[in-house]
Design a protein around this motif. Sequence first.
Motif, mmCIF file in Angstrom:
data_model
loop_
_atom_site.group_PDB
_atom_site.id
_atom_site.type_symbol
_atom_site.label_atom_id
_atom_site.label_comp_id
_atom_site.label_asym_id
_atom_site.label_seq_id
_atom_site.Cartn_x
_atom_site.Cartn_y
_atom_site.Cartn_z
ATOM 1 N N LEU A 101 -5.403 -4.512 54.483
ATOM 2 C CA LEU A 101 -4.011 -5.534 54.829
ATOM 3 C C LEU A 101 -4.275 -5.720 56.176
ATOM 4 O O LEU A 101 -3.767 -7.203 56.639
ATOM 5 C CB LEU A 101 -2.723 -4.510 54.442
ATOM 6 N N THR A 105 -5.791 -9.813 57.041
ATOM 7 C CA THR A 105 -4.528 -10.640 57.487
ATOM 8 C C THR A 105 -5.207 -11.378 58.969
ATOM 9 O O THR A 105 -4.884 -12.589 58.869
ATOM 10 C CB THR A 105 -3.367 -9.835 57.804
ATOM 11 N N GLU A 197 -2.962 -16.501 44.538
ATOM 12 C CA GLU A 197 -2.865 -16.075 45.815
ATOM 13 C C GLU A 197 -4.050 -16.526 46.676
ATOM 14 O O GLU A 197 -3.765 -16.656 47.838
ATOM 15 C CB GLU A 197 -2.991 -14.525 45.685
ATOM 16 N N ARG A 212 0.200 -19.866 58.482
ATOM 17 C CA ARG A 212 0.326 -19.831 57.151
ATOM 18 C C ARG A 212 -0.723 -18.941 56.537
ATOM 19 O O ARG A 212 -0.825 -18.305 55.578
ATOM 20 C CB ARG A 212 0.356 -21.055 56.499
ATOM 21 N N ASP A 215 -0.111 -15.166 56.847
ATOM 22 C CA ASP A 215 0.940 -15.055 55.940
ATOM 23 C C ASP A 215 0.351 -14.862 54.303
ATOM 24 O O ASP A 215 0.872 -13.915 53.561
ATOM 25 C CB ASP A 215 1.963 -16.068 55.847
ATOM 26 N N ALA A 216 -0.457 -15.845 53.740
ATOM 27 C CA ALA A 216 -0.849 -16.000 52.666
ATOM 28 C C ALA A 216 -1.764 -14.677 52.342
ATOM 29 O O ALA A 216 -1.682 -14.224 51.276
ATOM 30 C CB ALA A 216 -1.688 -17.406 52.403
ATOM 31 N N ARG A 218 -1.666 -11.895 53.819
ATOM 32 C CA ARG A 218 -0.867 -10.534 53.914
ATOM 33 C C ARG A 218 -0.138 -10.600 52.541
ATOM 34 O O ARG A 218 -0.104 -9.466 52.031
ATOM 35 C CB ARG A 218 0.188 -10.679 54.910
ATOM 36 N N HIS A 219 0.284 -11.591 52.118
ATOM 37 C CA HIS A 219 1.063 -11.683 50.728
ATOM 38 C C HIS A 219 -0.045 -11.187 49.703
ATOM 39 O O HIS A 219 0.423 -10.492 48.743
ATOM 40 C CB HIS A 219 1.639 -13.026 50.533
ATOM 41 N N HIS A 220 -1.100 -11.702 49.630
ATOM 42 C CA HIS A 220 -2.338 -11.437 48.815
ATOM 43 C C HIS A 220 -2.594 -9.715 48.848
ATOM 44 O O HIS A 220 -2.440 -9.273 47.694
ATOM 45 C CB HIS A 220 -3.491 -12.185 49.017
ATOM 46 N N GLN A 222 -0.528 -7.450 50.117
ATOM 47 C CA GLN A 222 0.608 -6.766 49.807
ATOM 48 C C GLN A 222 0.867 -6.737 48.323
ATOM 49 O O GLN A 222 1.100 -5.517 47.735
ATOM 50 C CB GLN A 222 1.842 -7.316 50.411
ATOM 51 N N GLU A 223 0.687 -7.860 47.676
ATOM 52 C CA GLU A 223 0.786 -7.877 46.094
ATOM 53 C C GLU A 223 -0.234 -6.856 45.653
ATOM 54 O O GLU A 223 0.102 -6.283 44.655
ATOM 55 C CB GLU A 223 0.501 -9.389 45.430
ATOM 56 N N SER A 226 0.907 -3.479 45.911
ATOM 57 C CA SER A 226 1.913 -3.002 45.296
ATOM 58 C C SER A 226 1.734 -2.800 43.806
ATOM 59 O O SER A 226 2.454 -1.862 43.249
ATOM 60 C CB SER A 226 3.230 -4.357 45.279
#
Length: 249
Positions: A101, A105, A197, A212, A215-216, A218-220, A222-223, A226
């Motif tokens: 992560l 990022t 993603e 961006r 952020d993208a 990090r989203h990938h 984090q998903e 999760s």
Amino acid sequence: MPGRTSSLTDDLFAKFEARIRSGEMPPGSRFPAQKDICAAENVSRTVVREASARLAAQGLTTSRQGSGVFVAENAAYRAFQVTREELGELADVIKLLEMRLAVETEMASLAAARRTTANIGEIREALQRMADVSDDPAAAAQADIAFHLAIARSTQNDYYVRLIDFLGLRLVPPRSLYLRDQSTEAHQAYAALVRTEHDAILDAIVRMDSQRARDAARHHMQESLSRHSELSQTAQMRDGAIDGKIEGL
């Protein structure tokens, strides 16, 4: 039972590793015989053999024919590594995802700022390969690795390339671990989600939008974290329910 053996092996490995790191067992000191470790730690020979093999694999011990096992002379220094054996359980995969992560990022952010046209082509090629082999988890994992490696190259920082290349197959959590006993449709839906993603990361890198891209990425991550954390919690609840039923018999 397999889970218990694994836990005992992990505990024994950690105990000896700590003794070596602290200097309690200095370089060159001789390891106790396996039968003595079994008696002292109240574990089976299988546990001792597996823990000993892991110590040797990580360069902490060395064998001398006819003399026994000794703490390695360079045991105080150990290059960073993540072995394939360490990623057989969800808890270990989650630890690696937590590390990724942070790394990926910033890697995506740098890639967006420094990428070349050739880099974009390599990233696109890896994504297309993932789509072409989405029904083959092993091939898709290889393409996934190529995607992240292409982003690493886009940073123009060789250390990122070396780190991602080193992680190799350890970089991508096995789909079979997350989708154990799931249908073909579930595998396809998972592949499509990951592709979406990845597309977001690529789009930001193409546009040279570092924020961006950060952020993208990090989203990938984090998903993914999760998804595997939820699966781990479900497994723990299931195992707890099973243990409760057994105790009630």
